[in-house]
Each structure stands twice: as structure tokens, then as C-alpha cells.
Motif scaffolding. Structure first.
Motif, PDB file in Angstrom:
ATOM      1  N   THR A   9       0.816  -1.222   0.000  1.00 16.45           N
ATOM      2  CA  THR A   9       0.000   0.000   0.000  1.00 16.45           C
ATOM      3  C   THR A   9       0.846   1.267   0.000  1.00 16.45           C
ATOM      4  N   SER A  10       2.065   1.201   0.501  1.00 16.51           N
ATOM      5  CA  SER A  10       2.964   2.357   0.436  1.00 16.51           C
ATOM      6  C   SER A  10       4.389   1.907   0.699  1.00 16.51           C
ATOM      7  N   VAL A  11       5.331   2.714   0.215  1.00 16.92           N
ATOM      8  CA  VAL A  11       6.759   2.425   0.381  1.00 16.92           C
ATOM      9  C   VAL A  11       7.467   3.727   0.723  1.00 16.92           C
ATOM     10  N   ALA A  12       8.383   3.673   1.679  1.00 20.95           N
ATOM     11  CA  ALA A  12       9.192   4.845   2.023  1.00 20.95           C
ATOM     12  C   ALA A  12      10.571   4.367   2.435  1.00 20.95           C
ATOM     13  N   SER A  13      11.519   5.290   2.492  1.00 17.71           N
ATOM     14  CA  SER A  13      12.852   4.953   3.001  1.00 17.71           C
ATOM     15  C   SER A  13      13.234   5.921   4.103  1.00 17.71           C
ATOM     16  N   ALA A  14      13.995   5.414   5.062  1.00 15.06           N
ATOM     17  CA  ALA A  14      14.493   6.240   6.165  1.00 15.06           C
ATOM     18  C   ALA A  14      15.866   5.708   6.546  1.00 15.06           C
ATOM     19  N   GLN A  15      16.876   6.525   6.351  1.00 11.94           N
ATOM     20  CA  GLN A  15      18.250   6.078   6.563  1.00 11.94           C
ATOM     21  C   GLN A  15      18.492   4.829   5.719  1.00 11.94           C
ATOM     22  N   ASN A  16      18.935   3.728   6.351  1.00 11.83           N
ATOM     23  CA  ASN A  16      19.201   2.513   5.575  1.00 11.83           C
ATOM     24  C   ASN A  16      18.042   1.521   5.653  1.00 11.83           C
ATOM     25  N   LEU A  17      16.820   2.029   5.883  1.00 15.83           N
ATOM     26  CA  LEU A  17      15.641   1.177   5.972  1.00 15.83           C
ATOM     27  C   LEU A  17      14.658   1.499   4.848  1.00 15.83           C
ATOM     28  N   VAL A  18      14.036   0.444   4.315  1.00 13.45           N
ATOM     29  CA  VAL A  18      12.899   0.598   3.417  1.00 13.45           C
ATOM     30  C   VAL A  18      11.669   0.151   4.205  1.00 13.45           C
ATOM     31  N   VAL A  19      10.672   1.026   4.317  1.00 16.06           N
ATOM     32  CA  VAL A  19       9.457   0.733   5.071  1.00 16.06           C
ATOM     33  C   VAL A  19       8.323   0.479   4.080  1.00 16.06           C
ATOM     34  N   VAL A  20       7.768  -0.722   4.140  1.00 21.32           N
ATOM     35  CA  VAL A  20       6.708  -1.131   3.221  1.00 21.32           C
ATOM     36  C   VAL A  20       5.438  -1.378   4.027  1.00 21.32           C
TER      37      VAL A  20
END
Length: 201
Positions: A124-135
Motif C-alpha cells: 500500500t505504500s513504500v518509504a525509506s528512512a536512513q538505511n531502511l525501506v518501510v513497506v
């Protein structure tokens, strides 16, 4: 507890479970036709194992030999037959397209198309923060999405953590997180063009 190093390579504890995991990874990534070949690949990863232990490991993992498209016979374990067939098919297509200089994209596109079919209805959504990909996913789907990401080795993704509706993919660095977030978003949108790899060039 924090050292000056920004990252560390994948390392495994010296346990049977870790050894079994390493064997499964090797069988997923390579066409292994003998126990000696398997032992050599493990040794290259600093995992020393005797022939007797390796034989017992394969027995405990219910390993079998299957015949693949080129006629050779290789080891597989339950759950990996599809990956072995996919990797074999990719290898053949890669060889056929070598003269065009498109072998990497051809191999990747098959993998991407497979992932796109799975992810397009679950992300439903994807983002990145530092060395993380949040799905983000619908409720209850995160662990399945994480298993899809874990099943095939993906350059730059070291592993995943899943909750109920959120997956965190840990990447090797911040730039890779941005690239992989864009790549996953494109796949989830049904895209499978040559720029969906999320890598430079």
C-alpha cells in the motif's frame, strides 16, 4: 556498544540452525550437483563442515535431487524447487541474450515480473528512512510480503522484519534504501521496465 564501523558483513553463528540456513541459501543461489561442491561453497563462506555432517544436514533438511532443464541433476530442499527452476531458466535466457548485452536485464525482468504480480495487490505504500525501506501492507499481509522479499537474494537488502501491516527491509546503506524503495514502489505499481532495478546505470 557502537563501534566506528558503519556496517558489517553477514555473519552466522556456529549452530546447526545457522548451518542449515546457509545450506538453503547456497541451494537457492547455486546449482549444486554434489556434496563436495556444496562443501566447497560453504568453505568459501568460512563454514567448514565434514562430509558426514553435511550428509546428515541434507538428510535432516529432506534434501532431494531433481533433474533440471539442461539435463543435469542438482540438490534442492522443500520449497526451493520453484526457485531452482526459475534460476535455471534465467541462466539459459541470460546465455541466449549475451550478444545483445542485455543478459542482466533479461534475468532481472523475469524476477521482477514474478515479484510484481505478488506485490501489486499487497503493497500500500513504500518509504525509506536512513538505511531502511518501510513497506506498508493491508492488515495481516506483512509477513507474507517479507517472505517474498527474503525468498530471492536482492542486491543491497540484508534482511527484513515484519509486523502485522509493516515490513522493514534493512539495506546496506542509505543510498541503497532510496534505490530499493523506488524499485519496490515501481514493482508494486506493476512496472517492470529496465529502470525498476533501482541501481545506478
Amino acid at each position: 556498544m557502537v563501534s566506528g564501523e558503519s556496517s558489517m558483513p553477514l555473519q552466522r553463528p556456529t549452530t546447526r540452525a545457522a548451518r542449515h540456513s546457509a545450506i538453503q541459501d547456497v541451494l537457492a543461489q547455486h546449482i549444486i550437483t554434489s556434496q563436495q561442491q556444496l562443501a566447497d561453497v560453504l568453505a568459501s563462506q568460512n563454514i567448514e563442515v565434514t562430509q558426514a555432517t553435511l550428509s546428515r544436514d541434507l538428510d535432516e533438511m529432506h534434501a532431494t535431487k531433481i533433474r533440471i532443464a539442461d539435463g543435469s541433476v542438482c540438490y534442492t530442499v522443500p520449497g526451493l524447487q520453484h526457485e531452482v527452476a526459475l534460476n535455471t531458466r534465467i541462466s539459459q535466457e541470460t546465455a541466449q541474450d549475451h550478444e545483445d548485452g542485455m543478459q542482466n536485464w533479461t534475468a532481472m525482468s523475469k524476477f521482477e515480473q514474478q515479484m510484481s504480480r505478488v506485490l501489486s495487490g499487497l503493497v500500500t505504500s513504500v518509504a525509506s528512512a536512513q538505511n531502511l525501506v518501510v513497506v506498508h501492507t493491508p492488515s495481516g499481509a506483512a509477513q507474507y510480503v517479507a517472505s517474498v522479499l527474503d525468498r530471492q537474494p536482492i542486491d543491497g537488502i540484508l534482511g527484513t522484519i515484519a509486523g502485522d501491516d509493516t515490513v522493514m527491509a534493512i539495506t546496506s546503506d542509505n543510498d541503497t534504501a532510496i534505490q530499493r524503495a523506488s524499485w519496490l514502489l515501481n514493482l508494486a505499481s506493476g512496472g517492470d521496465g529496465p529502470h525498476t532495478k533501482g541501481e545506478n546505470g
